[in-house]
Design a protein around this motif. Sequence first.
Motif, PDB file in Angstrom:
ATOM      1  N   GLN A 249       0.781  -1.379   0.102  1.00 36.84           N
ATOM      2  CA  GLN A 249       0.058  -0.030  -0.181  1.00 36.84           C
ATOM      3  C   GLN A 249       0.789   1.217  -0.007  1.00 36.84           C
ATOM      4  O   GLN A 249       0.358   2.312  -0.610  1.00 36.84           O
ATOM      5  N   HIS A 250       1.945   1.395   0.519  1.00 30.23           N
ATOM      6  CA  HIS A 250       2.568   2.499   0.848  1.00 30.23           C
ATOM      7  C   HIS A 250       4.054   2.549   0.235  1.00 30.23           C
ATOM      8  O   HIS A 250       4.618   1.599  -0.111  1.00 30.23           O
ATOM      9  N   PHE A 251       4.377   3.950   0.149  1.00 26.50           N
ATOM     10  CA  PHE A 251       6.014   4.169  -0.227  1.00 26.50           C
ATOM     11  C   PHE A 251       6.875   4.440   1.265  1.00 26.50           C
ATOM     12  O   PHE A 251       6.665   5.196   1.856  1.00 26.50           O
ATOM     13  N   TRP A 252       7.472   3.295   1.534  1.00 23.86           N
ATOM     14  CA  TRP A 252       8.366   3.207   2.690  1.00 23.86           C
ATOM     15  C   TRP A 252       9.754   3.695   2.493  1.00 23.86           C
ATOM     16  O   TRP A 252      10.492   3.714   1.508  1.00 23.86           O
ATOM     17  N   ASN A 293      11.047  15.176  -4.525  1.00 25.60           N
ATOM     18  CA  ASN A 293       9.940  15.881  -4.775  1.00 25.60           C
ATOM     19  C   ASN A 293       9.214  15.752  -3.373  1.00 25.60           C
ATOM     20  O   ASN A 293       8.230  16.438  -2.969  1.00 25.60           O
ATOM     21  N   VAL A 294       9.548  14.607  -2.699  1.00 22.98           N
ATOM     22  CA  VAL A 294       9.113  14.307  -1.055  1.00 22.98           C
ATOM     23  C   VAL A 294       9.848  14.783  -0.120  1.00 22.98           C
ATOM     24  O   VAL A 294       9.579  14.138   1.153  1.00 22.98           O
ATOM     25  N   GLN A 295      10.974  15.439  -0.345  1.00 24.75           N
ATOM     26  CA  GLN A 295      11.805  15.804   0.782  1.00 24.75           C
ATOM     27  C   GLN A 295      11.245  17.001   1.642  1.00 24.75           C
ATOM     28  O   GLN A 295      10.535  17.775   1.052  1.00 24.75           O
ATOM     29  N   ASP A 296      11.246  16.800   2.784  1.00 23.14           N
ATOM     30  CA  ASP A 296      10.615  17.672   3.941  1.00 23.14           C
ATOM     31  C   ASP A 296      11.515  19.040   3.585  1.00 23.14           C
ATOM     32  O   ASP A 296      12.723  18.957   3.483  1.00 23.14           O
ATOM     33  N   GLY A 299      14.992  19.113   5.052  1.00 26.76           N
ATOM     34  CA  GLY A 299      16.030  18.386   4.644  1.00 26.76           C
ATOM     35  C   GLY A 299      16.019  16.803   4.809  1.00 26.76           C
ATOM     36  O   GLY A 299      16.465  16.158   4.184  1.00 26.76           O
ATOM     37  N   LEU A 300      14.993  16.509   5.497  1.00 23.69           N
ATOM     38  CA  LEU A 300      15.007  15.167   6.087  1.00 23.69           C
ATOM     39  C   LEU A 300      13.892  14.453   5.135  1.00 23.69           C
ATOM     40  O   LEU A 300      13.132  15.313   4.521  1.00 23.69           O
ATOM     41  N   TRP A 301      13.605  13.215   5.549  1.00 21.28           N
ATOM     42  CA  TRP A 301      12.382  12.505   4.856  1.00 21.28           C
ATOM     43  C   TRP A 301      11.649  11.706   5.698  1.00 21.28           C
ATOM     44  O   TRP A 301      12.150  11.374   6.829  1.00 21.28           O
ATOM     45  N   GLN A 303       8.877   8.861   7.285  1.00 19.76           N
ATOM     46  CA  GLN A 303       8.988   7.478   7.342  1.00 19.76           C
ATOM     47  C   GLN A 303       8.118   6.836   6.109  1.00 19.76           C
ATOM     48  O   GLN A 303       8.431   6.078   5.545  1.00 19.76           O
ATOM     49  N   VAL A 304       6.819   7.359   6.226  1.00 21.44           N
ATOM     50  CA  VAL A 304       5.941   7.303   4.933  1.00 21.44           C
ATOM     51  C   VAL A 304       6.067   8.434   3.925  1.00 21.44           C
ATOM     52  O   VAL A 304       5.692   9.492   4.382  1.00 21.44           O
ATOM     53  N   LEU A 305       6.801   8.059   3.015  1.00 21.05           N
ATOM     54  CA  LEU A 305       7.279   9.267   2.208  1.00 21.05           C
ATOM     55  C   LEU A 305       6.467  10.299   1.696  1.00 21.05           C
ATOM     56  O   LEU A 305       6.876  11.530   1.761  1.00 21.05           O
ATOM     57  N   ASP A 306       5.395   9.986   1.487  1.00 21.11           N
ATOM     58  CA  ASP A 306       4.573  11.131   0.724  1.00 21.11           C
ATOM     59  C   ASP A 306       3.140  11.394   1.517  1.00 21.11           C
ATOM     60  O   ASP A 306       2.363  12.265   0.967  1.00 21.11           O
ATOM     61  N   GLN A 307       3.533  11.249   2.733  1.00 18.40           N
ATOM     62  CA  GLN A 307       2.301  11.615   3.932  1.00 18.40           C
ATOM     63  C   GLN A 307       2.967  12.239   5.081  1.00 18.40           C
ATOM     64  O   GLN A 307       2.716  12.138   6.019  1.00 18.40           O
ATOM     65  N   GLY A 308       3.482  13.165   4.789  1.00 24.75           N
ATOM     66  CA  GLY A 308       4.427  14.061   5.739  1.00 24.75           C
ATOM     67  C   GLY A 308       3.469  14.709   6.932  1.00 24.75           C
ATOM     68  O   GLY A 308       3.955  14.742   7.928  1.00 24.75           O
ATOM     69  N   ASN A 309       2.425  15.217   6.460  1.00 18.15           N
ATOM     70  CA  ASN A 309       1.470  15.837   7.200  1.00 18.15           C
ATOM     71  C   ASN A 309       0.496  15.002   8.028  1.00 18.15           C
ATOM     72  O   ASN A 309      -0.378  15.344   9.048  1.00 18.15           O
ATOM     73  N   ARG A 310       0.616  13.788   7.886  1.00 17.85           N
ATOM     74  CA  ARG A 310      -0.519  12.697   8.678  1.00 17.85           C
ATOM     75  C   ARG A 310       0.109  12.334   9.849  1.00 17.85           C
ATOM     76  O   ARG A 310       1.198  12.398  10.134  1.00 17.85           O
ATOM     77  N   GLU A 311      -0.887  12.325  10.710  1.00 14.16           N
ATOM     78  CA  GLU A 311      -0.609  12.261  12.098  1.00 14.16           C
ATOM     79  C   GLU A 311       0.132  10.768  12.484  1.00 14.16           C
ATOM     80  O   GLU A 311      -0.244   9.801  11.767  1.00 14.16           O
TER      81      GLU A 311
END
Length: 413
Positions: A249-252, A293-296, A299-301, A303-311
Amino acid sequence: MKTTTKYITLFAIALGLSITSCKEAKKENSQETVKIEKVVPENLKWSERMMLSEIERFPEATKLDFATKARWTYTPGLVLSACSRVYEQTKNQKYYDYIYDYANTLIDSTGTIATYKLSNQNLDMIKSGDVLLFLYPITKEERFLKAMETLNSQLESQPKTSDGGYWHKKRYPYQMWLDGLYMAEPFHTRYAKEYIEDEAQKQKIYNDVVLQFDLIQKHSRDEKSGLLYHGWDESKEQKWANKETGNSQHFWSRGMGWYGMAMVDVLDFLPENHPGREKIITYLNQFAEAITNVQDESGLWWQVLDQGNREGNYLEATGTSMFTYAFAKGVRKGYLDKKYLDVANKAYTALINNLVSVEENGVVNLNKCCAVAGLGGNPYRDGSYEYYIGETIRSNDPKGTGPFIMASLELNK
């Protein structure tokens, strides 16, 4: 008499104060000594500081990864691979001895590898073969060559998907994981280049290596984001697998990190004239764009790459270290545009400022590492968002310290 008593009392008080003062002075001096005495000198580069810290944490190389018993597995192989590069730069015998200790402890005079079972057909077990590729040319110990031959024979007999992709493990049938590309392919490519004499057989291995990258791109890459899913199940029977695509399901973060490192390391040994070389460089460039494109903004990344704002999501150290290494090496070798060196430097600075801490004795810690993540197994890992953010977070996981050392060397920090 009163006067005498008075003087005796004053003398006792003075003596007491003097003793207390001496004790305090000694205590202060002792504290100063502790502060000055560094187990890991702070005037060294970060690569050596982290490597010496690993040796301090795990004096026996076989116990890397917090192990209680010596075992042949991929995590010591990862750190010792980094250690070999530190040794090549410094020629410090301490690093060589540490690497040698691992192989010497686990490989007997006949070349049998303790705790390793070929019948498990587990790609993770190939990674420590890098230790032998380093040691054998120096030692010429026949047992190390025999052990390498055993690992290569596993890859020759590894079960495959219908189109030729290695199963991650025999007990994970029909599954390709991103992890497996790093575990097996750099070893396989280098072994073919340096130890296979028959040209047709050598080319067959090169072709097989490139095929693994072709297939993971074909089955696991999301066309929209350019990111790759952690696992693909050809049978589509796993509970974690999408019933239409077979993907998890996810991009780890670390899954993508393994993949990036696999590409830059395989290219070290895949011949310049092999047609698969340009394909892997293309895959690497697609990877670099998607990861950037998914770098915070830190400068870090995540854990679940494309869901940075998720709780529950968090900025994670192992994936960040791996991406930093892959980008820095990719630029140095000319595979990637120089703009990705800026991405690597931004990430490295963020690691140092946010996720690295140094103890009073100089020992360096890498914090916020995901301890482990997989798919299936028992207890069952369902590949959900909750699963990835719920796995243990710890400091100094070797899957972070090893890539951190390699990134430090690449960036010469």
